[in-house]
Write a protein that holds these residues in place. Structure first.
Motif, short mmCIF file in Angstrom:
data_model
loop_
_atom_site.label_atom_id
_atom_site.label_comp_id
_atom_site.label_asym_id
_atom_site.label_seq_id
_atom_site.Cartn_x
_atom_site.Cartn_y
_atom_site.Cartn_z
N HIS A 111 34.85 44.85 43.33
CA HIS A 111 35.18 44.10 42.11
C HIS A 111 35.83 45.00 41.05
N HIS A 115 39.47 44.74 39.00
CA HIS A 115 39.75 44.85 37.56
C HIS A 115 40.79 45.93 37.30
N SER A 136 33.36 45.30 30.97
CA SER A 136 33.04 43.92 31.32
C SER A 136 31.58 43.64 31.00
N ASP A 308 37.06 37.69 34.78
CA ASP A 308 37.01 37.61 36.24
C ASP A 308 38.01 36.60 36.80
#
Ligand code: KG4
Ligand code: ZN
Length: 339
Positions: A111, A115, A136, A308
């Motif tokens: 993940h 980003h 985040s 996201d």
């Protein structure tokens, strides 16, 4: 090369179709905010259940909007961590099942790497090397990115992530969830100098710490006594706006200063921001000012690419696919997955 990306790492069910790792043909995000709002934060079990309901409609919409039938895809890219394990399981198992049934190659994507590479979906992508600040709800980390797949972590938060601090402070102020956008808006009409909240610069390190700030905000709130629930809405109280602005000033000061130290200390002339908090108006403004002063290039993905989304997973997946990576049916999600 057309890749379908899938991300179910937290509370958004997302899917996107991306061509050549750069061109977004579709990007669909189904938010669960309405489900979690009344709890003041994400309830993992509810998040997993909603992902199960939404994954097929979201993927179908992504394919239909892109006008790309499933069998025309070159590969599937799925986020397999870090994140909420029950949520990740839904996306991973879905991707494995579709890949197996349609004989489509599958790649697993971290993940954070997603980003990091969201800026490559913008018109002018950065060149290597660059500094990558990921801010985040789950992470606050600073990386030196040498090339695709080659990263040095310079620092990370030792406690709360910046977005987590926003969400917790918003909850303390009675503002609701998610806190980041609410504080961002309120802070515009508050006085950032009203309270001198601490700035944890964590000397001789690129690490971050936001839990002391949250505690300082809590003690100001307890001392000041906010209006009781049901009375004046908190957002209409000048005290709340001042606390929001002063809290935000502290977070932004630390983030900007740390990036500035890394520019000077590492001699890197490009900075890329990503993650939900990088949608923050004040952070974007202050980073731009600092970048101009230091004469470095700054890359700020558009707000929809900061939070996201699965286009960033497809973009990172594109590079992993080109590097020959393939995930098997043993691809298992991991709540903790270092880059
Ligand atoms: O990247 P993201 O969508 O999900 C994670 O990977 O965590 O980030 C979500 C976080 C939340 O904590 C949210 O409050 C914060 O990003 N956020 C913001 C803003 N928009 C979202 N924080 C500050 N200002 C914003 N405008
Ligand atoms: Zn994220």
């Amino acid at each position: 090369m057309v890749i379908l990306g899938i991300d179910t790492s937290c509370d958004d069910t997302s899917s996107a179709v991306v061509a050549d790792g750069r061109r977004i043909l579709s990007s669909v995000v189904s938010s669960q905010t309405d489900i979690h709002r009344k709890y003041g934060g994400i309830v993992p079990e509810l998040a997993s259940r909603r992902h199960i309901e939404m994954i097929w409609p979201v993927v179908t919409e992504a394919l239909e909007t892109a006008r790309v039938p499933l069998d025309s895809l070159d590969a599937l890219a799925v986020c397999h961590g870090p994140g909420l394990i029950g949520s990740l399981l839904v996306g991973c198992n879905f991707a494995k099942a579709v890949g197996y049934a349609r004989k489509l190659p599958l790649v697993g994507v971290n993940h954070l790497e997603g980003h990091m590479f969201s800026a490559f979906l913008e018109e002018e992508p950065p060149e290597f090397p660059f500094l990558s600040l990921i801010v985040s709800g789950g992470h606050t980390s600073l990386y030196l990115v040498h090339a695709f797949g080659s990263y040095t972590e310079l620092g990370r938060t030792r406690d709360d992530a910046a977005g987590e601090a926003y969400d917790k402070v918003a909850k303390l102020l009675g503002l609701g969830y998610p806190g980041g956008p609410l504080i961002d808006r309120l802070a515009k009409s508050g006085n950032p100098g009203a309270f001198n909240f601490p700035r944890a610069y964590v000397p001789e390190s690129f690490d971050f710490s936001f839990s002391g700030l949250k505690t300082a905000v809590r003690s100001v709130i307890q001392g000041a006594g906010l209006p009781a629930a049901g009375q004046t809405p908190p957002e209409e109280t000048s005290l709340v706006r001042d606390i929001a602005a002063s809290f935000q000033a502290s977070v932004v000061d630390v983030l900007v200063r740390k990036v500035e130290w890394a520019i000077v200390g590492k001699g890197i002339r490009r900075v890329v921001l990503s993650g939900g908090v990088s949608a923050n108006g004040e952070l974007r403004k202050r980073m731009k000012e600092m970048a101009e002063e230091r004469e470095v290039e700054l890359f700020l993905p558009s707000p929809a690419l900061c939070t996201d989304n699965a286009a960033m997973i497809a973009a990172a997946g594109h590079h992993r696919f080109l590097a020959g990576e393939r995930a098997g049916l043993d691809l298992n999600p991991k709540a903790y997955l270092p880059l």
